[in-house]
Write a protein that holds these residues in place. Structure first.
Motif, PDB file in Angstrom:
ATOM      1  N   ASP A   1      -3.751  -0.950  -7.276  1.00  0.00           N
ATOM      2  CA  ASP A   1      -4.801   0.005  -7.652  1.00  0.00           C
ATOM      3  C   ASP A   1      -4.241   1.059  -8.602  1.00  0.00           C
ATOM      4  N   ILE A   2      -3.111   1.648  -8.211  1.00  0.00           N
ATOM      5  CA  ILE A   2      -2.516   2.716  -9.010  1.00  0.00           C
ATOM      6  C   ILE A   2      -2.058   2.193 -10.367  1.00  0.00           C
TER       7      ILE A   2
ATOM      8  N   CYS B   1       0.837  -1.201   0.000  1.00  0.00           N
ATOM      9  CA  CYS B   1       0.000   0.000   0.000  1.00  0.00           C
ATOM     10  C   CYS B   1       0.869   1.248   0.000  1.00  0.00           C
ATOM     11  N   ILE B   2       0.236   2.359  -0.271  1.00  0.00           N
ATOM     12  CA  ILE B   2       0.938   3.637  -0.286  1.00  0.00           C
ATOM     13  C   ILE B   2       0.832   4.291   1.084  1.00  0.00           C
ATOM     14  N   ARG B   3       1.982   4.527   1.700  1.00  0.00           N
ATOM     15  CA  ARG B   3       2.102   5.234   2.985  1.00  0.00           C
ATOM     16  C   ARG B   3       1.100   4.777   4.036  1.00  0.00           C
ATOM     17  N   GLY B   4       0.851   3.491   4.111  1.00  0.00           N
ATOM     18  CA  GLY B   4      -0.039   2.974   5.133  1.00  0.00           C
ATOM     19  C   GLY B   4      -1.514   3.199   4.863  1.00  0.00           C
ATOM     20  N   MET B   5      -1.839   3.824   3.747  1.00  0.00           N
ATOM     21  CA  MET B   5      -3.245   4.026   3.381  1.00  0.00           C
ATOM     22  C   MET B   5      -3.794   2.713   2.841  1.00  0.00           C
ATOM     23  N   ARG B   6      -5.048   2.719   2.467  1.00  0.00           N
ATOM     24  CA  ARG B   6      -5.669   1.516   1.924  1.00  0.00           C
ATOM     25  C   ARG B   6      -5.620   1.491   0.398  1.00  0.00           C
ATOM     26  N   ILE B   7      -4.871   2.387  -0.191  1.00  0.00           N
ATOM     27  CA  ILE B   7      -4.688   2.418  -1.647  1.00  0.00           C
ATOM     28  C   ILE B   7      -3.471   1.556  -1.968  1.00  0.00           C
TER      29      ILE B   7
ATOM     30  N   VAL C   1       2.588  12.991  -6.481  1.00  0.00           N
ATOM     31  CA  VAL C   1       3.302  12.486  -7.650  1.00  0.00           C
ATOM     32  C   VAL C   1       4.344  11.467  -7.208  1.00  0.00           C
ATOM     33  N   ALA C   2       5.008  11.718  -6.091  1.00  0.00           N
ATOM     34  CA  ALA C   2       6.016  10.790  -5.571  1.00  0.00           C
ATOM     35  C   ALA C   2       5.401   9.430  -5.248  1.00  0.00           C
ATOM     36  N   ASP C   3       4.163   9.405  -4.773  1.00  0.00           N
ATOM     37  CA  ASP C   3       3.481   8.142  -4.481  1.00  0.00           C
ATOM     38  C   ASP C   3       3.304   7.317  -5.760  1.00  0.00           C
TER      39      ASP C   3
ATOM     40  N   GLY D   1      -5.250   1.421 -17.284  1.00  0.00           N
ATOM     41  CA  GLY D   1      -6.572   1.693 -17.840  1.00  0.00           C
ATOM     42  C   GLY D   1      -6.669   3.010 -18.578  1.00  0.00           C
ATOM     43  N   GLY D   2      -5.579   3.774 -18.551  1.00  0.00           N
ATOM     44  CA  GLY D   2      -5.564   5.024 -19.312  1.00  0.00           C
ATOM     45  C   GLY D   2      -5.659   6.301 -18.493  1.00  0.00           C
ATOM     46  N   MET D   3      -5.812   6.179 -17.185  1.00  0.00           N
ATOM     47  CA  MET D   3      -5.849   7.390 -16.370  1.00  0.00           C
ATOM     48  C   MET D   3      -4.476   8.041 -16.357  1.00  0.00           C
TER      49      MET D   3
END
Length: 74
Positions: free
Chosen positions: A29-30, A19-25, A52-54, A36-38
């Motif tokens: 996902d990223i 995950c990113i920095r302890g978050m639930r993302i 942006v660093a994440d 997917g084109g995002m």
């Protein structure tokens, strides 16, 4: 870039996925959003807690993991 301070793995969070920095993302996902084109900008607009660093850390993490898989296969 050193992603080790940005990507965390906690057994009780998102089933131990990176995950990113302890978050639930998750890194996945990223990567899925990017595949997917995002754009980075769209991801940052949708998830204001990200930087942006994440996103770069997710890409570096994936590249490192891919490199390790290649080395193990040799």
């Amino acid at each position: 870039m050193e992603y080790q301070n940005l990507i965390t793995i906690e057994p009780g969070k998102r089933s131990g996925k990176p995950c990113i920095r302890g978050m639930r993302i998750t890194v996945y996902d990223i990567l899925e959003y990017l595949a997917g084109g995002m754009t980075e900008t769209e991801i940052l607009e949708d998830f204001s807690e990200l930087t942006v660093a994440d996103i770069k850390a997710c890409l570096q993490f994936a590249a490192d993991r891919e490199k390790k898989l290649f080395i193990v296969a040799l």
